[in-house]
Design a protein around this motif. Sequence first.
Motif, PDB file in Angstrom:
ATOM      1  N   LYS A 147      35.017 -41.467 -36.327  1.00 16.20           N
ATOM      2  CA  LYS A 147      35.638 -41.162 -37.719  1.00 16.20           C
ATOM      3  C   LYS A 147      35.745 -42.491 -38.533  1.00 16.20           C
ATOM      4  O   LYS A 147      35.221 -42.335 -39.664  1.00 16.20           O
ATOM      5  CB  LYS A 147      37.081 -40.373 -37.767  1.00 16.20           C
ATOM      6  CG  LYS A 147      37.133 -39.191 -37.376  1.00 16.20           C
ATOM      7  CD  LYS A 147      38.583 -38.278 -37.444  1.00 16.20           C
ATOM      8  CE  LYS A 147      39.534 -39.179 -36.758  1.00 16.20           C
ATOM      9  NZ  LYS A 147      40.919 -38.511 -36.676  1.00 16.20           N
ATOM     10  N   GLU A 174      33.445 -42.865 -41.965  1.00 10.86           N
ATOM     11  CA  GLU A 174      34.038 -43.065 -43.043  1.00 10.86           C
ATOM     12  C   GLU A 174      33.568 -44.555 -43.809  1.00 10.86           C
ATOM     13  O   GLU A 174      33.335 -44.631 -44.980  1.00 10.86           O
ATOM     14  CB  GLU A 174      35.653 -43.447 -42.971  1.00 10.86           C
ATOM     15  CG  GLU A 174      36.433 -42.064 -42.914  1.00 10.86           C
ATOM     16  CD  GLU A 174      36.394 -41.236 -43.798  1.00 10.86           C
ATOM     17  OE1 GLU A 174      36.490 -41.714 -45.094  1.00 10.86           O
ATOM     18  OE2 GLU A 174      36.143 -39.959 -43.765  1.00 10.86           O
ATOM     19  N   GLU A 196      37.200 -27.879 -33.123  1.00 14.60           N
ATOM     20  CA  GLU A 196      38.388 -27.777 -34.219  1.00 14.60           C
ATOM     21  C   GLU A 196      38.614 -29.247 -34.608  1.00 14.60           C
ATOM     22  O   GLU A 196      38.805 -29.426 -35.810  1.00 14.60           O
ATOM     23  CB  GLU A 196      39.505 -27.330 -33.499  1.00 14.60           C
ATOM     24  CG  GLU A 196      39.483 -25.866 -33.326  1.00 14.60           C
ATOM     25  CD  GLU A 196      38.978 -25.014 -34.717  1.00 14.60           C
ATOM     26  OE1 GLU A 196      39.360 -25.223 -35.593  1.00 14.60           O
ATOM     27  OE2 GLU A 196      38.460 -24.234 -34.329  1.00 14.60           O
ATOM     28  N   GLN A 197      38.602 -30.161 -33.967  1.00 10.20           N
ATOM     29  CA  GLN A 197      38.736 -31.513 -34.553  1.00 10.20           C
ATOM     30  C   GLN A 197      37.590 -31.751 -35.600  1.00 10.20           C
ATOM     31  O   GLN A 197      37.990 -32.407 -36.580  1.00 10.20           O
ATOM     32  CB  GLN A 197      38.735 -32.697 -33.300  1.00 10.20           C
ATOM     33  CG  GLN A 197      40.164 -32.934 -33.026  1.00 10.20           C
ATOM     34  CD  GLN A 197      40.141 -34.186 -32.154  1.00 10.20           C
ATOM     35  OE1 GLN A 197      39.349 -34.474 -31.462  1.00 10.20           O
ATOM     36  NE2 GLN A 197      41.398 -35.056 -32.301  1.00 10.20           N
ATOM     37  N   LYS A 255      35.512 -29.828 -37.126  1.00  7.41           N
ATOM     38  CA  LYS A 255      35.702 -28.934 -38.256  1.00  7.41           C
ATOM     39  C   LYS A 255      36.677 -29.540 -39.145  1.00  7.41           C
ATOM     40  O   LYS A 255      36.509 -29.483 -40.538  1.00  7.41           O
ATOM     41  CB  LYS A 255      35.786 -27.643 -37.830  1.00  7.41           C
ATOM     42  CG  LYS A 255      35.997 -26.711 -39.019  1.00  7.41           C
ATOM     43  CD  LYS A 255      36.248 -25.209 -38.582  1.00  7.41           C
ATOM     44  CE  LYS A 255      36.529 -24.216 -39.574  1.00  7.41           C
ATOM     45  NZ  LYS A 255      37.355 -23.070 -39.254  1.00  7.41           N
ATOM     46  N   ASN A 256      37.953 -29.842 -38.655  1.00  6.74           N
ATOM     47  CA  ASN A 256      39.048 -30.152 -39.533  1.00  6.74           C
ATOM     48  C   ASN A 256      38.653 -31.700 -40.328  1.00  6.74           C
ATOM     49  O   ASN A 256      38.784 -31.604 -41.386  1.00  6.74           O
ATOM     50  CB  ASN A 256      40.291 -30.329 -38.749  1.00  6.74           C
ATOM     51  CG  ASN A 256      40.749 -29.058 -38.085  1.00  6.74           C
ATOM     52  OD1 ASN A 256      40.759 -28.112 -38.834  1.00  6.74           O
ATOM     53  ND2 ASN A 256      41.717 -29.296 -37.184  1.00  6.74           N
ATOM     54  N   TYR A 257      38.056 -32.614 -39.656  1.00 10.34           N
ATOM     55  CA  TYR A 257      37.515 -33.778 -40.066  1.00 10.34           C
ATOM     56  C   TYR A 257      36.523 -33.609 -41.303  1.00 10.34           C
ATOM     57  O   TYR A 257      36.711 -34.016 -42.361  1.00 10.34           O
ATOM     58  CB  TYR A 257      37.137 -34.774 -39.044  1.00 10.34           C
ATOM     59  CG  TYR A 257      36.418 -36.010 -39.691  1.00 10.34           C
ATOM     60  CD1 TYR A 257      37.091 -36.917 -40.438  1.00 10.34           C
ATOM     61  CD2 TYR A 257      35.050 -35.989 -39.883  1.00 10.34           C
ATOM     62  CE1 TYR A 257      36.749 -38.008 -40.932  1.00 10.34           C
ATOM     63  CE2 TYR A 257      34.442 -37.333 -40.299  1.00 10.34           C
ATOM     64  CZ  TYR A 257      35.206 -37.967 -41.059  1.00 10.34           C
ATOM     65  OH  TYR A 257      34.554 -39.098 -41.584  1.00 10.34           O
ATOM     66  N   ASN A 280      36.043 -30.777 -42.958  1.00 14.91           N
ATOM     67  CA  ASN A 280      36.599 -30.295 -44.262  1.00 14.91           C
ATOM     68  C   ASN A 280      37.358 -31.087 -44.887  1.00 14.91           C
ATOM     69  O   ASN A 280      37.709 -30.930 -46.206  1.00 14.91           O
ATOM     70  CB  ASN A 280      37.227 -29.075 -43.704  1.00 14.91           C
ATOM     71  CG  ASN A 280      36.298 -27.950 -43.159  1.00 14.91           C
ATOM     72  OD1 ASN A 280      35.098 -27.879 -43.722  1.00 14.91           O
ATOM     73  ND2 ASN A 280      36.601 -27.011 -42.411  1.00 14.91           N
ATOM     74  N   SER A 281      38.176 -32.071 -44.440  1.00 10.02           N
ATOM     75  CA  SER A 281      39.010 -32.892 -45.084  1.00 10.02           C
ATOM     76  C   SER A 281      38.553 -34.490 -45.543  1.00 10.02           C
ATOM     77  O   SER A 281      39.210 -34.794 -46.368  1.00 10.02           O
ATOM     78  CB  SER A 281      40.239 -33.157 -44.307  1.00 10.02           C
ATOM     79  OG  SER A 281      40.010 -34.067 -42.931  1.00 10.02           O
ATOM     80  N   SER A 282      37.144 -34.664 -45.229  1.00 10.33           N
ATOM     81  CA  SER A 282      36.708 -36.110 -45.172  1.00 10.33           C
ATOM     82  C   SER A 282      35.856 -36.304 -46.572  1.00 10.33           C
ATOM     83  O   SER A 282      35.324 -37.342 -46.716  1.00 10.33           O
ATOM     84  CB  SER A 282      35.821 -36.529 -44.190  1.00 10.33           C
ATOM     85  OG  SER A 282      34.780 -35.749 -43.859  1.00 10.33           O
ATOM     86  N   ASN A 283      35.470 -35.193 -47.455  1.00 13.57           N
ATOM     87  CA  ASN A 283      34.557 -35.342 -48.553  1.00 13.57           C
ATOM     88  C   ASN A 283      33.392 -35.835 -48.291  1.00 13.57           C
ATOM     89  O   ASN A 283      32.969 -36.917 -48.637  1.00 13.57           O
ATOM     90  CB  ASN A 283      35.371 -36.103 -49.485  1.00 13.57           C
ATOM     91  CG  ASN A 283      34.665 -35.916 -50.775  1.00 13.57           C
ATOM     92  OD1 ASN A 283      34.165 -34.811 -51.243  1.00 13.57           O
ATOM     93  ND2 ASN A 283      34.950 -36.668 -51.764  1.00 13.57           N
ATOM     94  N   GLN A 297      27.819 -32.978 -43.893  1.00 10.45           N
ATOM     95  CA  GLN A 297      28.492 -31.651 -43.452  1.00 10.45           C
ATOM     96  C   GLN A 297      27.425 -30.694 -42.905  1.00 10.45           C
ATOM     97  O   GLN A 297      27.856 -30.170 -41.797  1.00 10.45           O
ATOM     98  CB  GLN A 297      28.973 -31.116 -44.714  1.00 10.45           C
ATOM     99  CG  GLN A 297      30.214 -31.960 -45.374  1.00 10.45           C
ATOM    100  CD  GLN A 297      30.776 -31.276 -46.709  1.00 10.45           C
ATOM    101  OE1 GLN A 297      30.348 -30.197 -47.019  1.00 10.45           O
ATOM    102  NE2 GLN A 297      31.781 -31.940 -46.954  1.00 10.45           N
TER     103      GLN A 297
END
Length: 127
Positions: free
Chosen positions: A72, A76, A103-104, A106-108, A110-113, A119
């Motif tokens: 991550k 970033e 899930e990790q 997908k969550n990243y 969806n929240s990371s822009n 994506q």
Amino acid sequence: MILIEKLITTNSWWDCEDSIAKNILGQYLLKHPNEIFDVIERFSNSNSIWLNRSAIVFQLGYKKNTNFDLLKSECEKHKTSKKFFIQKAIGWALREYLKTNPEQVKNYVNSSNLKPLRQKEALKNFF
């Protein structure tokens, strides 16, 4: 490490670099985990697109041994890059880890822009 870096940066293209990053750099760092931070930090901050890409994809195939925080962090650091091969590397590395921890990822994502290409590539196989 000097030889690995030379292999990555000499007459490079994505197919050679990816193989070296996964099979040589990745395996070397698995055996020498105390070197991961220094090597990946140096590669990631380099002016070489191929060293940057290697810092993103070296964990391909690590599966449960993937350091997702490090992945991550690399995503970033490079998420605003306009370089196609960096964009694809981010998507590919996340897609590969998606197979282990959907899930990790997908969550990243969806929240990371992340930009659309990243994506799309990251979630390509998510159902």
